[in-house]
Design a protein around this motif. Structure first.
Motif, mmCIF file in Angstrom:
data_model
loop_
_atom_site.group_PDB
_atom_site.id
_atom_site.type_symbol
_atom_site.label_atom_id
_atom_site.label_comp_id
_atom_site.label_asym_id
_atom_site.label_seq_id
_atom_site.Cartn_x
_atom_site.Cartn_y
_atom_site.Cartn_z
ATOM 1 N N LYS A 1 0.944 -1.433 0.225
ATOM 2 C CA LYS A 1 0.182 0.066 0.009
ATOM 3 C C LYS A 1 0.915 1.822 0.138
ATOM 4 C CE LYS A 1 -3.595 -2.125 3.153
ATOM 5 N NZ LYS A 1 -5.082 -2.252 3.413
ATOM 6 N N ILE A 2 1.889 1.223 0.749
ATOM 7 C CA ILE A 2 2.893 2.098 0.997
ATOM 8 C C ILE A 2 3.803 3.121 -0.831
ATOM 9 C CG2 ILE A 2 4.946 3.136 1.386
ATOM 10 C CD1 ILE A 2 4.658 1.835 4.380
ATOM 11 N N LEU A 3 3.480 1.965 -1.068
ATOM 12 C CA LEU A 3 4.339 1.261 -2.581
ATOM 13 C C LEU A 3 4.027 2.181 -3.545
ATOM 14 C CD1 LEU A 3 6.037 -2.427 -3.414
ATOM 15 C CD2 LEU A 3 6.780 0.320 -2.333
ATOM 16 N N ARG A 4 2.956 2.120 -3.214
ATOM 17 C CA ARG A 4 1.101 3.402 -4.318
ATOM 18 C C ARG A 4 1.604 4.515 -4.473
ATOM 19 N NH1 ARG A 4 -3.923 0.564 -1.974
ATOM 20 N NH2 ARG A 4 -3.126 -1.649 -2.458
ATOM 21 N N ASN A 5 2.784 4.845 -3.487
ATOM 22 C CA ASN A 5 2.017 6.747 -2.388
ATOM 23 C C ASN A 5 3.359 7.068 -2.997
ATOM 24 O OD1 ASN A 5 -0.510 6.192 -2.069
ATOM 25 N ND2 ASN A 5 0.256 5.526 -0.271
ATOM 26 N N SER A 6 3.521 8.428 -3.625
ATOM 27 C CA SER A 6 4.927 8.973 -3.939
ATOM 28 C C SER A 6 6.503 8.885 -2.757
ATOM 29 C CB SER A 6 4.753 10.440 -4.205
ATOM 30 O OG SER A 6 6.294 11.184 -3.744
ATOM 31 N N THR A 7 6.905 7.881 -4.067
ATOM 32 C CA THR A 7 8.848 7.942 -2.149
ATOM 33 C C THR A 7 9.377 9.342 -1.971
ATOM 34 O OG1 THR A 7 10.081 7.399 -4.074
ATOM 35 C CG2 THR A 7 8.709 5.888 -2.869
ATOM 36 N N VAL A 8 9.035 10.411 -2.790
ATOM 37 C CA VAL A 8 9.456 11.302 -2.347
ATOM 38 C C VAL A 8 8.479 12.129 -1.352
ATOM 39 C CG1 VAL A 8 10.217 14.164 -3.187
ATOM 40 C CG2 VAL A 8 10.703 11.724 -4.411
ATOM 41 N N ALA A 9 7.814 12.267 -1.188
ATOM 42 C CA ALA A 9 6.591 12.621 -0.092
ATOM 43 C C ALA A 9 6.836 11.630 1.008
ATOM 44 C CB ALA A 9 4.883 12.863 -0.933
ATOM 45 N N ILE A 10 6.663 10.652 0.800
ATOM 46 C CA ILE A 10 6.990 9.861 2.498
ATOM 47 C C ILE A 10 8.016 9.555 2.775
ATOM 48 C CG2 ILE A 10 7.569 7.563 2.704
ATOM 49 C CD1 ILE A 10 5.242 6.876 0.702
ATOM 50 N N CYS A 11 8.900 10.282 2.327
ATOM 51 C CA CYS A 11 10.490 10.399 2.510
ATOM 52 C C CYS A 11 10.492 11.848 3.354
ATOM 53 C CB CYS A 11 11.196 11.191 1.078
ATOM 54 S SG CYS A 11 12.982 11.198 2.270
ATOM 55 N N ASN A 12 9.767 13.294 2.807
ATOM 56 C CA ASN A 12 9.602 14.366 3.385
ATOM 57 C C ASN A 12 8.264 14.128 4.458
ATOM 58 O OD1 ASN A 12 11.390 15.548 2.124
ATOM 59 N ND2 ASN A 12 9.346 16.541 0.593
ATOM 60 N N ALA A 13 7.904 12.830 4.689
ATOM 61 C CA ALA A 13 6.056 12.953 5.873
ATOM 62 C C ALA A 13 6.985 12.395 6.946
ATOM 63 C CB ALA A 13 5.600 12.040 4.750
ATOM 64 N N ILE A 14 8.348 11.978 6.817
ATOM 65 C CA ILE A 14 9.431 11.244 7.667
ATOM 66 C C ILE A 14 9.965 12.262 8.759
ATOM 67 C CG2 ILE A 14 10.774 9.396 7.926
ATOM 68 C CD1 ILE A 14 10.559 7.995 6.019
ATOM 69 N N SER A 15 10.530 12.911 7.589
ATOM 70 C CA SER A 15 11.317 14.119 8.177
ATOM 71 C C SER A 15 10.543 15.294 8.897
ATOM 72 C CB SER A 15 12.144 15.268 7.037
ATOM 73 O OG SER A 15 12.869 14.129 6.796
ATOM 74 N N ALA A 16 9.377 15.323 8.728
ATOM 75 C CA ALA A 16 8.231 16.248 9.385
ATOM 76 C C ALA A 16 7.917 15.794 10.622
ATOM 77 C CB ALA A 16 7.112 16.943 7.875
ATOM 78 N N ILE A 17 7.659 14.644 10.715
ATOM 79 C CA ILE A 17 7.143 13.766 11.611
ATOM 80 C C ILE A 17 8.114 13.654 12.857
ATOM 81 C CG2 ILE A 17 5.781 11.644 12.292
ATOM 82 C CD1 ILE A 17 4.108 11.371 9.674
ATOM 83 N N ASN A 18 8.894 13.501 12.438
ATOM 84 C CA ASN A 18 10.431 13.268 13.343
ATOM 85 C C ASN A 18 10.453 14.874 13.486
ATOM 86 O OD1 ASN A 18 10.591 10.654 13.246
ATOM 87 N ND2 ASN A 18 12.387 10.289 11.336
ATOM 88 N N ALA A 19 10.622 15.855 12.557
ATOM 89 C CA ALA A 19 11.176 17.538 13.253
ATOM 90 C C ALA A 19 10.303 17.611 14.850
ATOM 91 C CB ALA A 19 10.873 18.100 12.451
ATOM 92 N N ASN A 20 8.501 16.543 14.881
ATOM 93 C CA ASN A 20 8.222 17.151 16.208
ATOM 94 C C ASN A 20 8.410 16.896 17.716
ATOM 95 O OD1 ASN A 20 5.222 17.629 17.762
ATOM 96 N ND2 ASN A 20 5.077 15.461 17.794
ATOM 97 N N TYR A 21 9.294 15.203 17.734
ATOM 98 C CA TYR A 21 9.923 15.034 18.445
ATOM 99 C C TYR A 21 11.938 14.978 18.915
ATOM 100 C CZ TYR A 21 5.916 11.980 18.350
ATOM 101 O OH TYR A 21 4.417 11.380 18.107
ATOM 102 N N GLU A 22 12.265 16.129 17.816
ATOM 103 C CA GLU A 22 13.274 16.292 18.737
ATOM 104 C C GLU A 22 13.488 18.088 18.701
ATOM 105 O OE1 GLU A 22 15.584 16.326 14.439
ATOM 106 O OE2 GLU A 22 14.854 14.564 13.640
ATOM 107 N N ALA A 23 14.175 18.213 20.022
ATOM 108 C CA ALA A 23 14.338 19.143 20.743
ATOM 109 C C ALA A 23 14.687 20.676 19.964
ATOM 110 C CB ALA A 23 15.488 18.452 21.925
ATOM 111 N N GLY A 24 14.575 21.571 20.172
ATOM 112 C CA GLY A 24 14.589 22.987 19.367
ATOM 113 C C GLY A 24 14.586 22.868 17.804
ATOM 114 N N LYS A 25 13.933 21.968 17.248
ATOM 115 C CA LYS A 25 12.549 21.853 16.088
ATOM 116 C C LYS A 25 11.471 22.317 16.375
ATOM 117 C CE LYS A 25 15.907 19.621 12.997
ATOM 118 N NZ LYS A 25 15.817 17.596 11.741
#
Length: 260
Positions: free
Chosen positions: A199-223
């Protein structure tokens, strides 16, 4: 590349990496951590790999913990270095990986094993899975991110209880705690996980990469997670995947994302 402690299988853009030390219940030692790092580094550069599944060989254990025999006589300085190197080479590397990593938890996921599963982007467990951080029963604390990621996933109170009691929870309790996303029967674990990967493979790998970065940022101090999201959202408009996705939607056809 051939490995001694892990095995790999690539099928339809899904790379399955198995920790394979059955006599040690797949316990993590330095060599295994290094091999996992090397396999992931290779997968990062391999354009054929789109999604990664981490699991353990056999049905008894995902990873039953760290290999205690390696560090039982360490000094404080050596212990600190062990945790720092492990987090850099594997646990943080997994959490920040630009391609989706799913942990398929079969059997025991204890100590470093649960920490590895928690570093993955999400988790699926077989119904025989047992999870816990038993480090305090050894006179130490979790050192591969457990004190940070467990509260993020299950809440502070439950994390405090799990770490202080050094107890285990079963798969259904882990599901109730939001520690895992799904529970399946043992024999269905990998098929179920691969179906989600497809199901993941149906979607944009570029968008998924960016989403991972954005989600992780919420849990990183100072970001500023919202700021990272805005930046990544804007960045999407310059990609070929965005052009293909919007064009396909407007023309009522299935998108064929180029991954650029």
């Amino acid at each position: 590349m051939s490995y001694y402690n892990i095995s790999e299988e690539l099928e339809d853009a899904i790379l399955t990496i198995r920790i394979d030390r059955p006599k040690k219940l797949n316990a993590l030692n330095r060599e295994t951590i290094q091999e996992l790092h090397e396999a992931l580094k290779e997968a990062r550069e391999d354009e054929e790999v789109k999604v990664i599944i981490l699991t353990g060989a056999g049905e008894k254990a995902f990873v039953a913990g760290a290999d205690i025999s390696e560090f039982a006589d360490f000094s404080p300085k050596e212990g600190k270095r062990l945790a720092a190197e492990g987090q850099e080479k594997l646990f943080n590397y997994v959490a920040e990986f630009p391609k989706p990593i799913i942990a398929a938890i079969n059997g025991f996921a204890l100590g470093g094993g649960l920490e590895l599963a928690m570093a993955a982007h999400f988790r699926i467990a077989s119904d025989n899975a047992k999870m816990g951080l038993p480090e305090t029963s050894l006179g130490v604390i979790p050192g591969y991110g457990g004190t940070q990621r467990l509260p993020q996933l299950v809440g502070k109170g439950r994390a405090m209880e799990m770490i202080m009691t050094a107890g285990m929870i079963d798969a259904n309790q882990a599901l109730q705690y939001n520690l895992v996303n799904h529970v399946t029967e043992v024999e269905d674990l990998l098929d179920f996980t691969k179906e989600i990967a497809r199901k993941i493979l149906r979607n944009s790998t570029v968008a998924i990469c960016n989403a991972i970065s954005a989600i992780n940022a919420n849990y990183e101090a100072g970001k500023d997670g919202f700021g990272v999201e805005i930046d990544m959202f804007g960045k999407s408009f310059g990609t070929e995947d965005f052009k293909e996705g919007t064009t396909a939607f407007l023309n009522k056809r299935k998108a064929e994302f180029p991954g650029k």
